[in-house]
Design a protein around this motif. Structure first.
Motif, PDB file in Angstrom:
ATOM      1  N   PRO B  88      -0.824  -0.747   3.558  1.00  0.00           N
ATOM      2  CA  PRO B  88      -0.447   0.643   3.902  1.00  0.00           C
ATOM      3  C   PRO B  88      -0.510   0.931   5.410  1.00  0.00           C
ATOM      4  CG  PRO B  88      -2.042   0.612   2.102  1.00  0.00           C
ATOM      5  CD  PRO B  88      -1.962  -0.788   2.621  1.00  0.00           C
ATOM      6  N   LEU B  89      -1.478   0.333   6.096  1.00  0.00           N
ATOM      7  CA  LEU B  89      -1.600   0.550   7.536  1.00  0.00           C
ATOM      8  C   LEU B  89      -0.389  -0.032   8.273  1.00  0.00           C
ATOM      9  CD1 LEU B  89      -3.557   1.583   9.794  1.00  0.00           C
ATOM     10  CD2 LEU B  89      -4.377  -0.774   9.970  1.00  0.00           C
ATOM     11  N   LYS B  91       2.489  -0.700   6.952  1.00  0.00           N
ATOM     12  CA  LYS B  91       3.708   0.000   6.523  1.00  0.00           C
ATOM     13  C   LYS B  91       3.911   1.249   7.381  1.00  0.00           C
ATOM     14  CE  LYS B  91       5.938   2.283   2.552  1.00  0.00           C
ATOM     15  NZ  LYS B  91       6.772   3.063   3.440  1.00  0.00           N
ATOM     16  N   GLU B  92       2.827   1.974   7.578  1.00  0.00           N
ATOM     17  CA  GLU B  92       2.949   3.176   8.396  1.00  0.00           C
ATOM     18  C   GLU B  92       3.337   2.813   9.829  1.00  0.00           C
ATOM     19  OE1 GLU B  92      -0.080   6.047   7.709  1.00  0.00           O
ATOM     20  OE2 GLU B  92       0.625   7.328   9.351  1.00  0.00           O
ATOM     21  N   ASP B  95       7.008   2.080   9.861  1.00  0.00           N
ATOM     22  CA  ASP B  95       7.803   3.309   9.718  1.00  0.00           C
ATOM     23  C   ASP B  95       7.791   4.154  10.994  1.00  0.00           C
ATOM     24  OD1 ASP B  95       8.370   2.576   7.138  1.00  0.00           O
ATOM     25  OD2 ASP B  95       6.855   3.882   6.213  1.00  0.00           O
ATOM     26  N   LEU B  96       6.786   3.936  11.833  1.00  0.00           N
ATOM     27  CA  LEU B  96       6.654   4.778  13.036  1.00  0.00           C
ATOM     28  C   LEU B  96       7.584   4.391  14.185  1.00  0.00           C
ATOM     29  CD1 LEU B  96       2.823   5.537  13.341  1.00  0.00           C
ATOM     30  CD2 LEU B  96       4.662   7.230  13.375  1.00  0.00           C
ATOM     31  N   HIS B 138       2.911  -1.142  -3.018  1.00  0.00           N
ATOM     32  CA  HIS B 138       2.718  -0.167  -1.934  1.00  0.00           C
ATOM     33  C   HIS B 138       4.036   0.348  -1.355  1.00  0.00           C
ATOM     34  CE1 HIS B 138      -1.631  -0.310  -1.620  1.00  0.00           C
ATOM     35  NE2 HIS B 138      -1.563  -1.600  -1.854  1.00  0.00           N
ATOM     36  N   ALA B 373       0.460   2.799  14.297  1.00  0.00           N
ATOM     37  CA  ALA B 373      -0.366   3.504  13.311  1.00  0.00           C
ATOM     38  C   ALA B 373      -1.833   3.513  13.721  1.00  0.00           C
ATOM     39  CB  ALA B 373      -0.216   2.859  11.939  1.00  0.00           C
ATOM     40  N   LYS B 376      -2.668   6.219  16.094  1.00  0.00           N
ATOM     41  CA  LYS B 376      -2.728   7.510  15.409  1.00  0.00           C
ATOM     42  C   LYS B 376      -4.092   7.711  14.725  1.00  0.00           C
ATOM     43  CE  LYS B 376      -0.524   9.637  11.489  1.00  0.00           C
ATOM     44  NZ  LYS B 376       0.499   9.527  10.466  1.00  0.00           N
ATOM     45  N   TYR B 377      -4.540   6.679  13.996  1.00  0.00           N
ATOM     46  CA  TYR B 377      -5.797   6.832  13.255  1.00  0.00           C
ATOM     47  C   TYR B 377      -7.022   6.730  14.150  1.00  0.00           C
ATOM     48  CZ  TYR B 377      -3.235   7.011   8.925  1.00  0.00           C
ATOM     49  OH  TYR B 377      -2.390   7.413   7.917  1.00  0.00           O
ATOM     50  N   MET B 390      -8.159   5.632   5.928  1.00  0.00           N
ATOM     51  CA  MET B 390      -7.304   4.471   6.181  1.00  0.00           C
ATOM     52  C   MET B 390      -8.058   3.364   6.920  1.00  0.00           C
ATOM     53  SD  MET B 390      -4.129   3.487   5.774  1.00  0.00           S
ATOM     54  CE  MET B 390      -2.519   4.105   6.185  1.00  0.00           C
TER      55      MET B 390
END
Ligand SMILES: Cc1cc2nc3c(=O)[nH]c(=O)nc-3n(C[C@H](O)[C@H](O)[C@H](O)COP(=O)(O)OP(=O)(O)OC[C@H]3O[C@@H](n4cnc5c(N)ncnc54)[C@H](O)[C@@H]3O)c2cc1C
Ligand SMILES: [Zn+2]
Lengths: 86, 418
Positions: B88-89, B91-92, B95-96, B138, B373, B376-377, B390
């Motif tokens: 998921p990390l 993937k984000e 996508d960014l 996912h 990502a 961001k986190y 996350m």
């Protein structure tokens, strides 16, 4: 420059004959009173010294000896043992 | 047409000051100090300023932004990792790229040409099925294809039985590809400066100060800074800094990783292709060069030297599975550092061992594709002091708790730990 290492049995050899065995962390800690954190420290944790460190090597494609030596990780060259300062 | 262009080319407007503004004054206090002007430092500073209004931020960079892995990586992005925490990390992060391209108003040159991860045995095909199932679960597009289908996608591929590692099939991940790595550095730096972040180049962090278990400041080669928050994102240098400045040991080994490009060729390769068995990956850049890498000498090494051993390895591997490259010349070769962990997953943690101290390291050769990502986190983490869900699985305690992540099979594990 290519790495060479000095095996106590075979002498100075091409570094690719050897397998790195980790930073020298002293003797294995005693089982008695062992904590997960002490074990983790021994198994996983490193100092990642940029400079001279004592480390383990295995003469994999040679005589099979395990030994410690010193290497400067910034130059990637084996060096003499540093002088002991009291 | 040329007549119109000439006068503007004679006085290049863009040459006057860098995208990230003029050199700022080093203040004696910042709300947050980030050590390392690489991908993760820039991305975290950008989100701190943009998303959390924390604009009093200094990035401390020993050399120049992009000096580390940021300027040396082979720019591969993908989200087909192996475990449920990592996918998921990534993937984000994937996508960014289009989002950041718009937001930064800077062309990051995302080329989603797709990744092909070659499998050379039935065991590898079986492992790929599991990885693919995780990806699909996912919502990440990933398929298993056979050798003929791989050949249809990449006609240059050698699928004969008569090579060292015959190709059985591949894990095909269409949404991945290549992002221009320098553009990410420049674009993020531009975004940071726009939101008020100070980027201090030629400034080395030499000590991190604490008092009663709290961060109080950083000493740099240009003076002392008081701050309640420090993030170490110094790439390959992070583990050494964290141990030698704070006494915190990390399960990291710093290895030299090398990459190279061939002379430019006509278009022959429109996917990123990688092979664990050959320890080799390759893609064709927009300039026509075949960019290729993967090999690491498996012992700690802070040099960024190249080795004859590696050049030979790369030539042998490439001419086996991409035989049309036989006789093509390598043009440039370089090296950088990869900070490897035993489970091939990073360490993102903070505000627990020392109040206000954060770390984001152990990225090995995955720190480019993740940086969007993670910035961001990590910014959310530093702004609130609380670790976002996350990032929780990436804590340092997992090694002590025997909760290693098992990303190992994604590519061959190069750590000295296996
Ligand atoms: C050859 C190669 C190929 C790679 N290929 C890929 C790939 O295809 N895909 C992928 O996802 N990743 C890849 N990587 C990995 C990726 O480049 C790194 O994981 C990533 O750059 C880490 O980002 P970072 O911001 O943490 O560190 P870096 O980008 O390394 O930045 C760290 C910065 O910290 C600075 N610094 C160090 N010490 C100090 C100090 N004391 N004070 C101040 N500043 C300091 C350095 O000068 C440097 O600029 C590759 C790496 C290399 C070397
Ligand atoms: Zn020997």
């Amino acid at each position: 420059m290519a790495l060479t290492l000095t095996c106590p049995v075979c002498g100075k050899r091409n570094g690719y004959e050897f397998r790195y065995g980790g930073e020298d962390k002293g003797p294995r800690p005693a089982e008695e009173g062992m904590t997960p954190s002490a074990w983790c420290d021994y198994v996983h944790m490193n100092k990642c010294t940029a400079g001279v460190q004592k480390e383990w090597w295995f003469h994999r494609d040679g005589c099979g000896a395990w030994f410690t030596t010193y290497r400067d990780t910034v130059a990637n060259l084996e060096v003499d043992a540093p002088e002991v300062t009291e | 047409m040329f007549g119109k262009m000439m006068p503007r080319m004679g006085t290049p407007k863009w040459g006057q000051k860098p995208l990230w503004g003029r050199k700022p004054r080093l203040k004696s206090h910042y709300d947050a100090v980030i050590i390392g002007g690489g991908l993760h430092g820039l991305a975290t500073a950008y989100y701190l300023a943009k998303a959390h209004g924390l604009t009093d931020v200094a990035i401390i960079e020993k050399r120049y932004i992009g000096f580390g892995g940021a300027g040396r990586n082979t720019a591969i992005v993908r989200a087909n990792q192996r475990t449920q925490y990592n996918v998921p990390l990534y993937k984000e992060a994937l996508d960014l790229w289009p989002v950041l391209t718009r937001e930064l108003d800077f062309n990051l040159m995302f080329n989603n040409c797709g990744n092909l991860n070659l499998m050379h045995s039935e065991a590898a095909m079986k492992a790929a099925r599991m990885t693919i199932a995780t990806a699909q679960f996912h919502g990440v597009e990933s398929h298993l294809i056979d050798a003929k289908e791989a050949k249809a996608l990449v006609p240059a591929l050698n699928i004969s039985e008569d090579i060292t590692f015959p190709i059985h099939g591949a894990m095909f991940h269409p949404p991945g590809g290549i992002v221009r790595h320098d553009a990410v550095v420049w674009g993020l730096a531009k975004g940071c400066a726009k939101h008020g972040v100070h980027i201090h180049q030629q400034t080395e962090a030499t000590a991190i100060h604490t008092e009663n278990g709290k961060i109080t400041g950083v000493t740099t080669s240009r003076g002392k800074i008081h701050t309640p928050r420090v993030l170490v994102t110094a790439g390959g240098y992070s583990a050494g800094i964290i141990y030698h400045m704070l006494g915190i040991k990390l399960p990291i080994s710093v290895l030299t990783i090398q990459a190279m490009v061939t002379q430019p060729l006509k278009p022959i390769l429109d996917h990123v292709v990688s092979s664990g068995a050959y320890h080799c990956y390759a893609n064709q850049t927009l300039k026509g060069e075949i960019a290729t890498g993967a090999h690491m000498d498996p012992w700690p090494n802070y040099t960024t030297q190249n080795t004859a051993h590696y050049i030979k390895h790369q030539a042998e591997a490439l001419s086996d599975w991409l035989p049309c490259l036989r006789g093509v010349k390598f043009m440039r070769i370089w090296g950088g550092l990869a900070d490897m962990t035993p489970d091939m997953a990073p360490i993102m943690d903070g505000n627990n061992l020392i109040d206000g101290f954060y770390m984001d390291c152990g990225w090995g050769y995955f720190g480019f594709k993740s940086c969007s990502a993670v910035g961001k986190y990590m910014a959310a983490f530093m702004a609130s002091g609380n670790c976002p869900e996350m990032l929780k699985p990436f804590n340092l305690k997992r090694y002590e708790n025997h909760a290693l992540m098992g990303e190992t099979a994604a590519l061959v594990s190069y750590t000295p730990d296996n």
